[in-house]
Write a protein that holds these residues in place. Structure first.
Motif, PDB file in Angstrom:
ATOM      1  N   ARG A  91       0.570  -1.124  -0.001  1.00  0.00           N
ATOM      2  CA  ARG A  91       0.118  -0.027   0.045  1.00  0.00           C
ATOM      3  C   ARG A  91       0.795   1.299   0.159  1.00  0.00           C
ATOM      4  O   ARG A  91       0.552   2.130  -0.814  1.00  0.00           O
ATOM      5  CB  ARG A  91      -0.777   0.001   1.135  1.00  0.00           C
ATOM      6  CG  ARG A  91      -1.966  -0.818   0.880  1.00  0.00           C
ATOM      7  CD  ARG A  91      -2.940  -0.751   2.233  1.00  0.00           C
ATOM      8  NE  ARG A  91      -3.439   0.625   2.706  1.00  0.00           N
ATOM      9  CZ  ARG A  91      -4.477   1.472   2.444  1.00  0.00           C
ATOM     10  NH1 ARG A  91      -5.658   0.381   2.041  1.00  0.00           N
ATOM     11  NH2 ARG A  91      -4.849   2.435   2.734  1.00  0.00           N
ATOM     12  N   ALA A  92       1.898   1.289   0.644  1.00  0.00           N
ATOM     13  CA  ALA A  92       2.773   2.425   0.788  1.00  0.00           C
ATOM     14  C   ALA A  92       3.572   2.498  -0.555  1.00  0.00           C
ATOM     15  O   ALA A  92       3.649   3.710  -0.997  1.00  0.00           O
ATOM     16  CB  ALA A  92       4.009   2.307   1.926  1.00  0.00           C
ATOM     17  N   LEU A  93       3.970   1.652  -0.907  1.00  0.00           N
ATOM     18  CA  LEU A  93       4.425   1.606  -2.494  1.00  0.00           C
ATOM     19  C   LEU A  93       3.608   2.321  -3.494  1.00  0.00           C
ATOM     20  O   LEU A  93       3.855   2.980  -4.421  1.00  0.00           O
ATOM     21  CB  LEU A  93       5.266   0.037  -2.998  1.00  0.00           C
ATOM     22  CG  LEU A  93       5.742   0.103  -4.258  1.00  0.00           C
ATOM     23  CD1 LEU A  93       6.874   1.185  -4.415  1.00  0.00           C
ATOM     24  CD2 LEU A  93       6.211  -1.430  -4.601  1.00  0.00           C
ATOM     25  N   ALA A  94       2.369   1.631  -3.618  1.00  0.00           N
ATOM     26  CA  ALA A  94       1.141   2.075  -4.447  1.00  0.00           C
ATOM     27  C   ALA A  94       0.999   3.331  -4.076  1.00  0.00           C
ATOM     28  O   ALA A  94       0.791   4.378  -5.137  1.00  0.00           O
ATOM     29  CB  ALA A  94      -0.028   1.108  -3.940  1.00  0.00           C
ATOM     30  N   ARG A  95       0.951   4.140  -2.842  1.00  0.00           N
ATOM     31  CA  ARG A  95       0.621   5.626  -2.631  1.00  0.00           C
ATOM     32  C   ARG A  95       2.096   6.455  -3.345  1.00  0.00           C
ATOM     33  O   ARG A  95       1.816   7.394  -3.847  1.00  0.00           O
ATOM     34  CB  ARG A  95       0.660   5.743  -1.087  1.00  0.00           C
ATOM     35  CG  ARG A  95      -0.701   5.537  -0.649  1.00  0.00           C
ATOM     36  CD  ARG A  95      -0.993   6.206   0.677  1.00  0.00           C
ATOM     37  NE  ARG A  95      -0.085   5.916   1.585  1.00  0.00           N
ATOM     38  CZ  ARG A  95      -0.182   4.538   2.289  1.00  0.00           C
ATOM     39  NH1 ARG A  95      -1.557   3.994   2.278  1.00  0.00           N
ATOM     40  NH2 ARG A  95       0.657   4.006   3.318  1.00  0.00           N
ATOM     41  N   GLY A  96       3.240   5.842  -3.145  1.00  0.00           N
ATOM     42  CA  GLY A  96       4.431   6.576  -3.560  1.00  0.00           C
ATOM     43  C   GLY A  96       4.326   6.610  -5.262  1.00  0.00           C
ATOM     44  O   GLY A  96       4.631   7.404  -5.804  1.00  0.00           O
ATOM     45  N   VAL A  97       3.851   5.397  -5.980  1.00  0.00           N
ATOM     46  CA  VAL A  97       3.772   5.451  -7.301  1.00  0.00           C
ATOM     47  C   VAL A  97       2.960   6.333  -7.978  1.00  0.00           C
ATOM     48  O   VAL A  97       2.977   7.012  -8.922  1.00  0.00           O
ATOM     49  CB  VAL A  97       3.686   3.925  -7.756  1.00  0.00           C
ATOM     50  CG1 VAL A  97       3.252   3.894  -9.167  1.00  0.00           C
ATOM     51  CG2 VAL A  97       4.902   2.907  -7.640  1.00  0.00           C
ATOM     52  N   ASP A  98       1.883   6.211  -6.936  1.00  0.00           N
ATOM     53  CA  ASP A  98       0.465   7.198  -7.679  1.00  0.00           C
ATOM     54  C   ASP A  98       1.087   8.683  -7.425  1.00  0.00           C
ATOM     55  O   ASP A  98       0.744   9.629  -8.364  1.00  0.00           O
ATOM     56  CB  ASP A  98      -0.406   7.190  -6.694  1.00  0.00           C
ATOM     57  CG  ASP A  98      -1.855   8.027  -6.946  1.00  0.00           C
ATOM     58  OD1 ASP A  98      -2.142   8.023  -8.068  1.00  0.00           O
ATOM     59  OD2 ASP A  98      -2.307   8.701  -6.086  1.00  0.00           O
ATOM     60  N   ALA A  99       1.769   8.978  -6.530  1.00  0.00           N
ATOM     61  CA  ALA A  99       2.068  10.480  -6.244  1.00  0.00           C
ATOM     62  C   ALA A  99       3.274  10.717  -7.252  1.00  0.00           C
ATOM     63  O   ALA A  99       3.163  11.933  -7.673  1.00  0.00           O
ATOM     64  CB  ALA A  99       2.879  10.448  -4.940  1.00  0.00           C
ATOM     65  N   ALA A 100       4.035   9.783  -7.458  1.00  0.00           N
ATOM     66  CA  ALA A 100       5.115  10.016  -8.608  1.00  0.00           C
ATOM     67  C   ALA A 100       4.404  10.065 -10.115  1.00  0.00           C
ATOM     68  O   ALA A 100       4.658  11.290 -10.770  1.00  0.00           O
ATOM     69  CB  ALA A 100       5.975   8.969  -8.609  1.00  0.00           C
ATOM     70  N   SER A 101       3.661   9.519 -10.409  1.00  0.00           N
ATOM     71  CA  SER A 101       2.961   9.342 -11.688  1.00  0.00           C
ATOM     72  C   SER A 101       2.006  10.918 -11.568  1.00  0.00           C
ATOM     73  O   SER A 101       1.892  11.433 -12.617  1.00  0.00           O
ATOM     74  CB  SER A 101       1.946   8.244 -12.073  1.00  0.00           C
ATOM     75  OG  SER A 101       0.819   8.555 -10.791  1.00  0.00           O
TER      76      SER A 101
END
Length: 58
Positions: free
Chosen positions: A31-41
């Protein structure tokens, strides 16, 4: 002979508990990684929009 059965059940239960804890930790990390990927995208999309706006059209 019954103490071996009790030991086997305790070991199996302990193993399942360990797997459960590791599964929960993995879920939280994903979940933390998905939030990071979402913020980066989103940041990349914003940067692309700013770049497109800065380039003069032909």
């Amino acid at each position: 002979m019954s103490w071996m059965l009790v030991a086997a059940v305790l070991l199996a239960t302990a193993g399942l508990l360990v797997l459960g804890v590791l599964g929960i930790r993995l879920w939280a990390d994903v979940r933390a990684l998905a939030r990071g990927v979402d913020a980066a995208s989103r940041a990349l999309a914003d940067a692309a929009e700013e770049l497109a706006a800065a380039v003069p059209s032909r």
